[in-house]
Design an enzyme around this catalytic site. Structure first.
Site, short mmCIF file in Angstrom:
data_model
loop_
_atom_site.label_atom_id
_atom_site.label_comp_id
_atom_site.label_asym_id
_atom_site.label_seq_id
_atom_site.Cartn_x
_atom_site.Cartn_y
_atom_site.Cartn_z
N TYR A 113 -126.33 23.14 -49.61
CA TYR A 113 -125.46 23.59 -48.51
C TYR A 113 -125.73 22.73 -47.27
O TYR A 113 -124.80 22.29 -46.58
CB TYR A 113 -125.68 25.08 -48.20
N SER A 160 -124.95 27.56 -32.61
CA SER A 160 -123.65 27.72 -33.26
C SER A 160 -123.16 29.17 -33.19
O SER A 160 -123.97 30.10 -33.23
CB SER A 160 -123.80 27.31 -34.74
N GLN A 186 -121.87 26.70 -28.97
CA GLN A 186 -120.72 26.18 -29.70
C GLN A 186 -119.83 27.32 -30.13
O GLN A 186 -120.31 28.34 -30.64
CB GLN A 186 -121.21 25.39 -30.94
N TYR A 190 -116.41 28.50 -32.43
CA TYR A 190 -115.24 28.39 -33.29
C TYR A 190 -114.30 29.42 -32.72
O TYR A 190 -114.72 30.37 -32.04
CB TYR A 190 -115.57 28.80 -34.72
N THR A 245 -115.63 23.45 -31.23
CA THR A 245 -115.46 22.66 -32.46
C THR A 245 -114.02 22.77 -32.92
O THR A 245 -113.50 23.87 -33.12
CB THR A 245 -116.42 23.15 -33.56
N LYS A 259 -115.72 19.02 -29.67
CA LYS A 259 -116.43 18.39 -30.80
C LYS A 259 -115.50 18.35 -32.02
O LYS A 259 -114.97 19.39 -32.42
CB LYS A 259 -117.69 19.21 -31.11
N HIS A 265 -117.75 16.49 -38.47
CA HIS A 265 -118.50 17.66 -38.93
C HIS A 265 -119.51 17.24 -40.01
O HIS A 265 -119.70 17.91 -41.02
CB HIS A 265 -117.52 18.70 -39.50
N ARG A 285 -118.39 17.16 -43.61
CA ARG A 285 -118.27 18.44 -44.32
C ARG A 285 -116.85 18.98 -44.30
O ARG A 285 -116.57 20.01 -44.89
CB ARG A 285 -119.21 19.47 -43.67
N GLY A 304 -124.43 11.20 -38.98
CA GLY A 304 -125.07 10.09 -39.66
C GLY A 304 -126.36 9.60 -39.03
O GLY A 304 -127.00 8.69 -39.56
N GLY A 324 -127.66 16.89 -36.51
CA GLY A 324 -127.83 18.23 -37.07
C GLY A 324 -128.73 18.21 -38.30
O GLY A 324 -129.82 18.77 -38.31
C1 GLV Z 1 -120.74 25.11 -40.63
O1 GLV Z 1 -120.42 24.71 -39.55
C2 GLV Z 1 -120.76 24.27 -41.78
O2 GLV Z 1 -120.42 23.09 -41.66
O3 GLV Z 1 -121.16 24.76 -42.85
#
Ligand code: GLV
Length: 411
Positions: free
Chosen positions: A56, A138, A159, A161, A187, A284, A308, A311, A341, A362
């Site tokens: 994950y 987050s 952050q 959402y 984001t 972002k 992201h 992702r 990266g 991250g």
């Molecule tokens: C959450 O932000 C994820 O990318 O899993």
């Protein structure tokens, strides 16, 4: 030479080169001593975390082309090192959102940080504060806005959402302001969730459920499993108790995002955030020059060039490749953060050379957290800082203002 001396000579020769280190009894110190870089921390995290959890954190969308490309973009750049420049004193400090920091890095928001270590966001926030760097909590954090502030007197960003329930969003923003968070990071690359196929294959859910499928994984990683069972349940701490599902039952992330996030989010909502938040705003997930220009025209303080961490949309442009065109288009109206990266301090120096104000990372700290908890994060941030300083000395730069496009080729 007497016979005794003859016998002793080879022993003395061996003794002169053999140095037995005192046995390190601290297991975390032993683990960290073997980690020379972020990739080493990743390798240790891979061993210690259950495969579902590691994947994950480590995985990306679809074929993971963008995930790999983000780091590759840095590798494709070579420095143009200048020599004989008196690098006796190297100053790595930088300004970000009008405030100085020891080197140009902010810790990116990551969801569900407690799956890497029970202290989760608290550990990362404490380590960031010790390093003097901003830490971004987050919305999908597993510690609350207030709990993170309680352990950190440092720079905190929040952050968001955008939930369908705008009241919930407004409430979280107000809580972040009350807890003296410095900046709001919106984001914008998650209208829907990217398809992380490692998670699909493993049936990975959040919070992780110890079901039949994950039982073997759990048994093979007993330290992690015991930690999970010994600590309070992992919840989406900032929405806990709200009408949104708060993680009291396990759910797949894509289900959760589809149910809760608002795909109708648009630039108008950015203006709505401005009415809620008086501090700096970072957008972002900017992936084109055109969108960076819109953000600049709206008076946004900083954009984070980000896909992201690979992702979301596979085959998105790499953040590094966007720095030069974005900076050329928007000038110094908006600060530009390169997110994605970053595995070495030299990557940060390359981003600054291309024109970025700072980087975000991250995964680097999540690997460290999974490998060795809070002390792992300390080590990771120290290594990145040391890398920046060493790289600057080796390219002949005594401060970051002298690091520019002439310092690299391939920007
Ligand atoms: C959450 O932000 C994820 O990318 O899993």
């Amino acid at each position: 030479m007497t016979i005794i001396e003859k016998i002793r000579k080879p022993f003395d020769a061996v003794r002169s080169v053999v140095r037995f280190e005192p046995l390190e009894t601290d297991a975390v110190a032993r683990r960290l001593a073997r980690c020379a870089n972020v990739d080493d921390l990743r390798a240790v995290a891979r061993r210690r975390l259950p495969r579902g959890v590691f994947d994950y954190i480590d995985g990306g969308a679809e074929d993971e082309v963008t995930l790999a490309g983000n780091s590759q973009a840095f590798r494709d750049v070579t420095f143009q090192p200048r020599v004989l420049r008196d690098v006796g004193v190297v100053d790595t400090t930088a300004m970000l959102l009008g405030t100085p920091l020891p080197f140009p890095l902010a810790l990116a928001p990551t969801g569900f940080t407690r799956i890497a270590d029970p202290a989760g966001e608290l550990a990362v926030a404490r380590a960031a504060a010790r390093a003097g760097l901003p830490y971004t909590l987050s919305t999908m954090g597993t510690q609350s806005i207030e709990a993170v502030r309680a352990v950190s007197a440092g720079r905190l960003w929040f952050q968001v959402y955008v939930w369908r329930d705008r009241g919930l969003v407004a409430d979280m923003v107000a809580r972040a302001a009350a807890a003296d968070y410095e900046a709001l990071v919106i984001t914008v690359d998650t209208a829907v969730l990217g398809r992380r196929e490692r998670d699909v294959r493993r049936g990975f859910s959040l919070p992780p459920k110890i079901g039949l499928g994950t039982l073997v994984d759990g048994v093979l990683h007993p330290a992690w499993t015991l930690d999970l069972l010994r600590h309070e349940p992992i919840l989406f701490a900032n929405v806990a108790g709200s009408s949104a599902r708060d993680g009291t039952s396990a759910v797949s992330l894509s289900e959760y995002v589809a149910a809760q996030f608002d795909p109708s989010l648009s630039w108008r909502d950015v203006e709505w955030f401005r009415s809620l938040w008086s501090g700096p705003i970072v957008i972002k997930g900017i992936q084109t020059v055109e969108d960076a220009l819109i953000a600049a025209d709206l008076g946004i303080e900083a954009v984070a060039l980000s896909n992201h961490g690979g992702r979301q949309l596979d085959h998105a442009p790499t953040p590094f490749s966007l720095i030069a065109p974005v900076v050329d288009a928007i000038g110094d109206r908006v600060e530009v953060i390169c997110d994605g990266g970053v595995r070495r301090g030299s990557d940060i120096v390359k981003a600054i050379a291309a024109g970025a104000t700072a980087c975000m990372a991250g995964r680097a700290y999540l690997y460290a957290l999974g490998a060795a908890g809070e002390r792992g994060v300390d080590r990771c941030l120290t290594m990145l800082h040391d890398d920046v300083k060493r790289t600057m000395a080796l390219i002949g730069a005594t401060n970051l203002t002298s690091v520019d496009r002439s310092s690299i080729s391939g920007a």
